[in-house]
Design a protein around this motif. Structure first.
Motif, PDB file in Angstrom:
ATOM      1  N   PHE A  24      -7.519   0.133   4.598  1.00 16.82           N
ATOM      2  CA  PHE A  24      -8.598   1.109   4.443  1.00 16.82           C
ATOM      3  C   PHE A  24      -8.222   2.450   5.068  1.00 16.82           C
ATOM      4  N   SER A  25      -7.493   2.419   6.179  1.00 21.18           N
ATOM      5  CA  SER A  25      -7.042   3.678   6.784  1.00 21.18           C
ATOM      6  C   SER A  25      -6.098   4.420   5.853  1.00 21.18           C
ATOM      7  N   ILE A  26      -5.207   3.700   5.230  1.00 22.96           N
ATOM      8  CA  ILE A  26      -4.267   4.326   4.293  1.00 22.96           C
ATOM      9  C   ILE A  26      -5.011   4.884   3.090  1.00 22.96           C
ATOM     10  N   LEU A  27      -5.933   4.117   2.533  1.00 27.73           N
ATOM     11  CA  LEU A  27      -6.686   4.601   1.374  1.00 27.73           C
ATOM     12  C   LEU A  27      -7.538   5.817   1.729  1.00 27.73           C
ATOM     13  N   MET A  28      -8.179   5.799   2.901  1.00 23.83           N
ATOM     14  CA  MET A  28      -8.966   6.959   3.314  1.00 23.83           C
ATOM     15  C   MET A  28      -8.063   8.176   3.491  1.00 23.83           C
ATOM     16  N   ASP A  29      -6.885   7.975   4.076  1.00 24.70           N
ATOM     17  CA  ASP A  29      -5.968   9.088   4.262  1.00 24.70           C
ATOM     18  C   ASP A  29      -5.477   9.628   2.926  1.00 24.70           C
ATOM     19  N   LEU A  30      -5.217   8.742   1.990  1.00 28.77           N
ATOM     20  CA  LEU A  30      -4.772   9.189   0.665  1.00 28.77           C
ATOM     21  C   LEU A  30      -5.804  10.109   0.030  1.00 28.77           C
ATOM     22  N   PHE A  31      -7.052   9.726   0.075  1.00 28.57           N
ATOM     23  CA  PHE A  31      -8.086  10.524  -0.575  1.00 28.57           C
ATOM     24  C   PHE A  31      -8.515  11.718   0.270  1.00 28.57           C
ATOM     25  N   ARG A  32      -8.182  11.737   1.554  1.00 29.42           N
ATOM     26  CA  ARG A  32      -8.472  12.873   2.426  1.00 29.42           C
ATOM     27  C   ARG A  32      -7.443  13.984   2.230  1.00 29.42           C
ATOM     28  N   HIS A  34      -5.518  16.695   0.601  1.00 29.46           N
ATOM     29  CA  HIS A  34      -5.723  17.566  -0.555  1.00 29.46           C
ATOM     30  C   HIS A  34      -4.410  18.105  -1.116  1.00 29.46           C
ATOM     31  N   GLU A  35      -3.321  17.935  -0.399  1.00 31.68           N
ATOM     32  CA  GLU A  35      -2.026  18.454  -0.856  1.00 31.68           C
ATOM     33  C   GLU A  35      -1.303  17.489  -1.790  1.00 31.68           C
ATOM     34  N   THR A  36      -1.648  16.207  -1.723  1.00 31.95           N
ATOM     35  CA  THR A  36      -1.001  15.207  -2.573  1.00 31.95           C
ATOM     36  C   THR A  36      -1.661  15.205  -3.944  1.00 31.95           C
ATOM     37  N   SER A  37      -0.826  15.142  -4.981  1.00 32.40           N
ATOM     38  CA  SER A  37      -1.366  15.166  -6.344  1.00 32.40           C
ATOM     39  C   SER A  37      -2.040  13.834  -6.674  1.00 32.40           C
ATOM     40  N   GLY A  38      -2.828  13.867  -7.722  1.00 32.58           N
ATOM     41  CA  GLY A  38      -3.514  12.658  -8.172  1.00 32.58           C
ATOM     42  C   GLY A  38      -2.552  11.574  -8.604  1.00 32.58           C
ATOM     43  N   TRP A  39      -1.458  11.980  -9.233  1.00 31.08           N
ATOM     44  CA  TRP A  39      -0.459  10.994  -9.676  1.00 31.08           C
ATOM     45  C   TRP A  39       0.196  10.310  -8.488  1.00 31.08           C
ATOM     46  N   ALA A  40       0.520  11.073  -7.459  1.00 32.18           N
ATOM     47  CA  ALA A  40       1.138  10.482  -6.269  1.00 32.18           C
ATOM     48  C   ALA A  40       0.167   9.512  -5.602  1.00 32.18           C
ATOM     49  N   LYS A  41      -1.108   9.885  -5.557  1.00 33.45           N
ATOM     50  CA  LYS A  41      -2.113   8.994  -4.977  1.00 33.45           C
ATOM     51  C   LYS A  41      -2.218   7.709  -5.783  1.00 33.45           C
ATOM     52  N   ALA A  42      -2.205   7.842  -7.101  1.00 28.17           N
ATOM     53  CA  ALA A  42      -2.286   6.658  -7.962  1.00 28.17           C
ATOM     54  C   ALA A  42      -1.082   5.749  -7.761  1.00 28.17           C
ATOM     55  N   TRP A  44       0.766   5.469  -5.015  1.00 25.15           N
ATOM     56  CA  TRP A  44       0.610   4.803  -3.726  1.00 25.15           C
ATOM     57  C   TRP A  44      -0.368   3.635  -3.838  1.00 25.15           C
ATOM     58  N   VAL A  45      -1.483   3.843  -4.527  1.00 21.80           N
ATOM     59  CA  VAL A  45      -2.487   2.783  -4.661  1.00 21.80           C
ATOM     60  C   VAL A  45      -1.920   1.601  -5.438  1.00 21.80           C
ATOM     61  N   VAL A  46      -1.206   1.863  -6.515  1.00 27.20           N
ATOM     62  CA  VAL A  46      -0.618   0.780  -7.311  1.00 27.20           C
ATOM     63  C   VAL A  46       0.362  -0.020  -6.460  1.00 27.20           C
ATOM     64  N   PHE A  47       1.221   0.696  -5.727  1.00 26.70           N
ATOM     65  CA  PHE A  47       2.170  -0.024  -4.878  1.00 26.70           C
ATOM     66  C   PHE A  47       1.473  -0.782  -3.756  1.00 26.70           C
ATOM     67  N   ILE A  54       4.849  -4.145   2.463  1.00 23.81           N
ATOM     68  CA  ILE A  54       5.981  -3.209   2.475  1.00 23.81           C
ATOM     69  C   ILE A  54       5.499  -1.780   2.255  1.00 23.81           C
ATOM     70  N   THR A  55       4.583  -1.585   1.307  1.00 28.02           N
ATOM     71  CA  THR A  55       4.076  -0.242   1.021  1.00 28.02           C
ATOM     72  C   THR A  55       3.320   0.324   2.212  1.00 28.02           C
ATOM     73  N   ALA A  56       2.547  -0.507   2.888  1.00 23.33           N
ATOM     74  CA  ALA A  56       1.827  -0.039   4.069  1.00 23.33           C
ATOM     75  C   ALA A  56       2.795   0.397   5.156  1.00 23.33           C
ATOM     76  N   LEU A  57       3.837  -0.380   5.381  1.00 21.58           N
ATOM     77  CA  LEU A  57       4.830   0.007   6.385  1.00 21.58           C
ATOM     78  C   LEU A  57       5.528   1.310   6.011  1.00 21.58           C
ATOM     79  N   VAL A  58       5.921   1.435   4.736  1.00 26.81           N
ATOM     80  CA  VAL A  58       6.584   2.667   4.280  1.00 26.81           C
ATOM     81  C   VAL A  58       5.641   3.848   4.428  1.00 26.81           C
TER      82      VAL A  58
END
Length: 124
Positions: A24-32, A34-42, A44-47, A54-58
């Motif tokens: 939840f911290s990672i997801l909140m940070d992703l949506f917080r 504003h510099e990351t594009s929507g595709w990059a956020k998507a 990250w969420v898929v991974f 592994i994705t959480a650690l990375v």
């Protein structure tokens, strides 16, 4: 159920709740962010859904510092908004309070003693 089953259940529950908090911290940070594009956020969420551990650690290694900075910036912004709201609700600055009191005194709505009380209150 014996004693060790209960201990094992508590340990597994602890790690599961810790895992959910990290996700939840990672997801909140992703949506917080504003510099990351929507595709990059998507991506990250898929991974996070496919390879969660592994994705959480990375994510924490690559973007951990940015997480802390965004969280601190949001905290400062929230504090400033709260302070502004409190100032708005508490009343205007002392100069404006005295000016309003003087206007009421000139209009005859209050007495000179009440005006002096307004001045004392505003200057405290």
């Amino acid at each position: 159920m014996d004693f060790w089953d209960i201990i094992w259940f508590i340990v597994v529950s602890f790690f599961f709740i810790a895992y959910l908090m990290v996700m939840f911290s990672i997801l909140m940070d992703l949506f917080r962010d504003h510099e990351t594009s929507g595709w990059a956020k998507a991506i990250w969420v898929v991974f996070l859904l496919i390879f969660p551990f592994i994705t959480a650690l990375v994510y924490l290694v690559v973007r951990g510092k940015g997480m802390a900075e965004r969280r601190a910036a949001d905290t400062i912004q929230l504090k400033q908004a709260q302070d502004a709201y409190i100032r708005q609700v508490a009343g205007s600055d002392p100069t404006a309070q005295i000016a309003n009191g003087k206007k009421l005194l000139d209009d005859g709505a209050i007495t000179a003693e009440e005006f002096e009380q307004i001045k004392r209150t505003a200057l405290q």
